[in-house]
Design a protein around this motif. Structure first.
Motif, PDB file in Angstrom:
ATOM      1  N   UNK A 196       0.966  -1.315  -0.012  1.00 41.28           N
ATOM      2  CA  UNK A 196      -0.166   0.201   0.072  1.00 41.28           C
ATOM      3  C   UNK A 196       0.904   1.292   0.017  1.00 41.28           C
ATOM      4  N   UNK A 197       0.164   2.306  -0.158  1.00 40.84           N
ATOM      5  CA  UNK A 197       1.096   3.616  -0.329  1.00 40.84           C
ATOM      6  C   UNK A 197       1.703   3.753   1.048  1.00 40.84           C
ATOM      7  N   UNK A 198       1.156   3.243   2.152  1.00 46.19           N
ATOM      8  CA  UNK A 198       1.627   3.863   3.364  1.00 46.19           C
ATOM      9  C   UNK A 198       2.585   2.520   4.012  1.00 46.19           C
ATOM     10  N   UNK A 199       2.822   1.568   3.218  1.00 48.23           N
ATOM     11  CA  UNK A 199       3.691   0.623   3.683  1.00 48.23           C
ATOM     12  C   UNK A 199       5.086   0.513   3.373  1.00 48.23           C
TER      13      UNK A 199
ATOM     14  N   UNK B  11       2.231  -2.544  -5.580  1.00 47.86           N
ATOM     15  CA  UNK B  11       2.424  -4.016  -6.471  1.00 47.86           C
ATOM     16  C   UNK B  11       0.985  -4.112  -6.967  1.00 47.86           C
ATOM     17  N   UNK B  12      -0.268  -3.861  -6.490  1.00 49.00           N
ATOM     18  CA  UNK B  12      -1.389  -3.896  -7.191  1.00 49.00           C
ATOM     19  C   UNK B  12      -1.500  -3.360  -8.572  1.00 49.00           C
ATOM     20  N   UNK B  13      -0.577  -2.171  -8.622  1.00 50.76           N
ATOM     21  CA  UNK B  13      -0.414  -1.790 -10.120  1.00 50.76           C
ATOM     22  C   UNK B  13       0.194  -2.557 -11.020  1.00 50.76           C
ATOM     23  N   UNK B  14       1.473  -3.016 -10.422  1.00 49.10           N
ATOM     24  CA  UNK B  14       2.418  -4.082 -11.083  1.00 49.10           C
ATOM     25  C   UNK B  14       1.604  -5.145 -11.656  1.00 49.10           C
ATOM     26  N   UNK B  15       0.818  -5.682 -10.542  1.00 51.44           N
ATOM     27  CA  UNK B  15       0.136  -6.881 -11.143  1.00 51.44           C
ATOM     28  C   UNK B  15      -0.997  -6.483 -12.234  1.00 51.44           C
ATOM     29  N   UNK B  16      -1.586  -5.289 -12.062  1.00 51.68           N
ATOM     30  CA  UNK B  16      -2.615  -4.972 -13.161  1.00 51.68           C
ATOM     31  C   UNK B  16      -1.757  -4.985 -14.488  1.00 51.68           C
ATOM     32  N   UNK B  17      -0.596  -4.595 -14.511  1.00 55.45           N
ATOM     33  CA  UNK B  17       0.176  -4.594 -15.761  1.00 55.45           C
ATOM     34  C   UNK B  17       0.748  -5.949 -16.181  1.00 55.45           C
ATOM     35  N   UNK B  18       0.272  -7.001 -15.416  1.00 55.41           N
ATOM     36  CA  UNK B  18       0.711  -8.377 -15.623  1.00 55.41           C
ATOM     37  C   UNK B  18       1.940  -8.885 -15.149  1.00 55.41           C
ATOM     38  N   UNK B  19       2.680  -8.164 -14.371  1.00 60.26           N
ATOM     39  CA  UNK B  19       3.962  -8.572 -13.551  1.00 60.26           C
ATOM     40  C   UNK B  19       3.391  -9.387 -12.433  1.00 60.26           C
TER      41      UNK B  19
END
Length: 207
Positions: free
Chosen positions: A92-95, A126-134
């Protein structure tokens, strides 16, 4: 400054002074020695999680004056091995950010470079990276780990960049993983300042 910080600044300044042509020559020599060790270690063997023709190598994208490991990575692609490079990710943005490894193709290095390769210290969600397929790799699958460092000594103690990322990464690797640091001889010092939790690397290739 602490002793580690002072040592880090001093060695990084010395590494930066290595002429680019000499740095390229030394990097190639280090990569060649590393490849020889891989061939020696895995020739005729079948690692527990990969065939000898399909090794999984965790390395890094070199920054500024680091050892250029691209010759090693391109040789890995030629052999059909899998290459994984790190990215700083946040749940998350805060971790706090933590280091994860993603599978990187040769095309990713040369043509379609993901942003995290050009900005290895920048954290990404990490969620944004997952959304890009990583999808991050399980560190226990790696057969080879190439470890960057700031300074080292004859006892194979390593001084890193201060974030503790590799201190957390190394214990996750399998016991039979080939783990080796890479550095220029200009990064060798008499004694790396250590703390009780610091452990030596199994091997360091230098030139």
């Amino acid at each position: 400054m602490t002793l580690k910080q002072d040592t880090r600044a001093s060695v990084l300044a010395r590494r930066k002074q290595i002429p680019s042509a000499l740095r390229e020559e030394k990097s190639l020599s280090i990569c060649e020695r590393f490849l020889e060790e891989i061939d020696s270690r895995f020739e005729g063997e079948t690692p527990s999680s990969a065939s000898a023709e399909r090794l999984r190598i965790a390395a890094y994208e070199p920054m500024t004056s680091e050892v250029d490991v691209h010759p090693l990575l391109y040789a890995a692609y030629e052999h059909g091995w899998e290459v994984y490079l790190p990215c700083m990710a946040k749940d998350t943005r805060d971790t706090p950010a933590h280091m994860v490894f993603f599978p990187i193709t040769q095309n990713h290095l040369t043509e379609q470079r993901p942003a995290f390769l050009d900005h290895p210290a920048r954290p990404y969600l990490l969620d944004e990276l997952h959304a890009q397929g990583w999808q991050e790799a399980d560190e226990r699958l790696f057969n080879v780990a190439v470890i960057p460092l700031v300074a080292f000594d004859s006892g194979l103690m390593r001084l890193g960049y201060g974030g503790g990322n590799y201190d957390r990464f190394l214990p996750k690797l399998r016991e039979d993983c080939l783990v080796a640091g890479v550095a220029f001889e200009e990064q060798r010092i008499d004694r790396v300042p250590t703390e009780p939790h610091d452990l030596p690397l199994p091997c360091i290739f230098s030139a």
